[in-house]
Write a protein that holds these residues in place. Structure first.
Motif, PDB file in Angstrom:
ATOM      1  N   THR A  78       0.828  -1.089  -0.160  1.00 38.12           N
ATOM      2  CA  THR A  78       0.056  -0.053   0.049  1.00 38.12           C
ATOM      3  C   THR A  78       0.932   1.322  -0.051  1.00 38.12           C
ATOM      4  O   THR A  78       0.512   2.054  -0.865  1.00 38.12           O
ATOM      5  N   GLY A  79       1.729   1.314   0.893  1.00 45.79           N
ATOM      6  CA  GLY A  79       2.895   2.392   0.914  1.00 45.79           C
ATOM      7  C   GLY A  79       3.461   2.600  -0.415  1.00 45.79           C
ATOM      8  O   GLY A  79       3.411   3.832  -0.878  1.00 45.79           O
ATOM      9  N   LEU A  80       3.843   1.617  -1.129  1.00 38.04           N
ATOM     10  CA  LEU A  80       4.497   1.783  -2.519  1.00 38.04           C
ATOM     11  C   LEU A  80       3.659   2.587  -3.326  1.00 38.04           C
ATOM     12  O   LEU A  80       3.799   3.521  -4.335  1.00 38.04           O
ATOM     13  N   ALA A  81       2.308   1.907  -3.317  1.00 35.74           N
ATOM     14  CA  ALA A  81       1.192   2.343  -4.342  1.00 35.74           C
ATOM     15  C   ALA A  81       0.735   3.973  -3.999  1.00 35.74           C
ATOM     16  O   ALA A  81       0.904   4.617  -4.746  1.00 35.74           O
ATOM     17  N   THR A  82       0.851   4.354  -2.747  1.00 38.38           N
ATOM     18  CA  THR A  82       0.459   5.621  -2.331  1.00 38.38           C
ATOM     19  C   THR A  82       1.391   6.520  -2.854  1.00 38.38           C
ATOM     20  O   THR A  82       1.382   7.642  -3.206  1.00 38.38           O
ATOM     21  N   GLY A 141       1.576  11.205  -8.908  1.00 38.71           N
ATOM     22  CA  GLY A 141       1.092  10.911 -10.366  1.00 38.71           C
ATOM     23  C   GLY A 141       1.642   9.909 -11.142  1.00 38.71           C
ATOM     24  O   GLY A 141       1.689  10.103 -12.365  1.00 38.71           O
ATOM     25  N   LEU A 142       2.056   8.911 -10.604  1.00 40.73           N
ATOM     26  CA  LEU A 142       2.948   7.833 -11.230  1.00 40.73           C
ATOM     27  C   LEU A 142       2.368   6.414 -11.004  1.00 40.73           C
ATOM     28  O   LEU A 142       1.859   6.413  -9.906  1.00 40.73           O
ATOM     29  N   SER A 143       2.809   5.640 -11.978  1.00 40.77           N
ATOM     30  CA  SER A 143       2.491   4.155 -11.892  1.00 40.77           C
ATOM     31  C   SER A 143       3.660   3.342 -11.977  1.00 40.77           C
ATOM     32  O   SER A 143       4.751   3.809 -12.528  1.00 40.77           O
TER      33      SER A 143
END
Lengths: 359, 85
Positions: A242-246, A252-254
């Motif tokens: 979750t931390g990485l995704a957030t 504004g990246l994926s």
């Protein structure tokens, strides 16, 4: 943390030949002793002889790296000196403690005591450069350097023009032994170049000093932009994901926008699951491990930042340092650094090319 | 006295890590601070520690210390004056 933070200058004393010359042509240095000691430069060109005789190894490393970093950036009086260290000068601490025992708490030499304090390197930089501005040293184990970086980014946000930000740690025979008792190091001797082939308990020990000049505005000389920083303390695997995704979404990246991940993988099977979890969150993204270059220590994250900044500026990877990697990205716009210190302190740092195209 | 001065020079070089200095380079009467060896205030503390560790002499009065640490000669004379006859 997001920020306007640009790396304007840098320097490093590490087990690799990082202090002088072109890193892209330096050979890979390896060790088979499970202890990776730095390659020390000639300090005499940076430190007056009368000071050199008195100061210990880590102080020489830290002060010299800081001075070289300022030379690299053309800055001599930073608005702030901010550093991190996990252990400070072990050599002085051990000498002072041994003296207390040997001389039964009498006739104690002041120098090892003075130099064993964590902020001794900062003090020496300030004295040598006649800098009386903000001066702070963070000692937070695996968050030591990252706390210094966070503080620097906040200072730049608040109006400072530049900071001298760095990290330094050393290993001693005594400390290596103590940490071996709690399972930090591998029991079997491993060649550092083949570290990742030995997925067993423990890793190899390291040390180093790395400094950066950080500025609020870029120049044509800037190495890279430190676009973001996130620290997670003892996260569960779910919290890490979750931390990485957030973290990525805040910028504004994926995953597809990341060209390269520098990971703190270190061959320790006690903590490998964190890196495997990262792999799931960043499929198809090229990875470079870096602990075979510098070993494991509290402020090893500074080495990763140094490496990433060089690669972004030069738009190339020192491929000779990564014989275990077969494919390298063609262009480098964004590098994600993920590192943790024995499973406790986890860090994400987002590095961008100074003129990175918008996503 | 000559043996004591020679021993002191070796101990000073070791305690202060005076690289590239040999005992014969230190003149008995040359000032240790400022000119001569160019020592500073932290070195003076280290020399006080040297006297305590090697000769069990504790210098309590800083003004006295300034006189004692003038030169190798003055240090040796002080040590000798404190030793039992």
């Amino acid at each position: 943390m997001k920020g306007k933070c640009y790396i304007q200058g840098l320097a490093a004393i590490t087990p690799q030949h990082t202090f002088e010359g072109n890193l892209f042509s330096q050979p890979l240095v390896s060790t088979g002793a499970n202890v990776f000691a730095v390659t020390e430069p000639d300090y005499k060109t940076f430190i007056p002889a009368n000071s050199l005789r008195r100061i210990s190894r880590l102080l020489k490393m830290g002060l010299t790296t800081a001075l070289k970093c300022m030379q690299d950036s053309g800055l001599s009086v930073p608005d702030a000196i901010v550093t991190g260290t996990g252990k400070g000068s072990l050599q002085d601490t051990e000498r002072f403690l041994k003296d207390i025992r040997q001389y039964e708490e009498r006739a104690l030499n002041p120098t090892p005591f003075i130099q064993s304090t964590y902020n001794a390197v900062n003090g020496m930089i300030a004295v040598q450069q006649q800098v009386t501005t903000y001066n702070n040293t963070f000692v937070h184990r695996g968050f030591s350097f990252e706390s210094a970086l966070l503080d620097s980014m906040l200072l730049l946000e608040e109006g400072a023009s530049h900071t001298l930000t760095g990290a330094f740690d050393e290993i001693s025979a005594e400390h290596f032994y103590i940490k071996s008792r709690i399972g930090h190091w591998k029991k079997e001797m491993v060649n550092s170049a083949a570290l990742y082939d030995h997925l067993t308990p423990g890793t190899i020990s390291g040390e180093g000093a790395v400094f950066f000049t950080l500025t609020a505005a870029p120049t044509t000389q800037s190495y890279a932009r430190v676009a973001g920083l996130k620290m997670l303390y003892k996260p569960s695997l779910t919290a890490l994901t979750t931390g990485l995704a957030t973290f990525l979404s805040q910028h504004g990246l994926s995953a597809k926008d990341i060209d390269l991940v520098i990971t703190g993988r270190n061959g320790d099977n006690n903590f490998e699951h964190y890196y495997r979890q990262l792999d799931l969150g960043l499929p198809q993204v090229s990875q470079l491990p870096f602990k075979h270059l510098c070993g494991e220590y509290e402020t090893a994250g500074a080495f990763a930042l140094w490496l990433g900044a060089h690669m972004l500026k030069a738009q190339q990877v020192p491929q000779q340092w990564f014989p275990m990697v077969s494919q390298f990205p063609a262009t480098l716009n964004r590098i994600l650094i993920y590192n943790h210190f024995f499973g406790d302190q986890h860090t994400f740092i987002l590095l961008e090319r100074t003129a990175a195209p918008a996503v | 006295m000559e043996d004591l001065k020679q021993k002191l020079k070796v101990q000073i070089i070791e305690a202060l890590n005076l690289q590239d200095t040999k005992p014969e380079d230190i003149d008995d009467n040359a000032p240790l601070f400022g000119e001569g060896l160019g020592l500073d205030s932290i070195d003076s503390l280290e020399l006080m520690v040297l006297l305590e560790r090697h000769y069990q002499i504790k210098v309590e009065d800083p003004r006295e210390g300034r006189k004692i640490l003038q030169s190798v000669q003055s240090m040796a004379e002080f040590i000798q004056s404190k030793q039992p006859a």
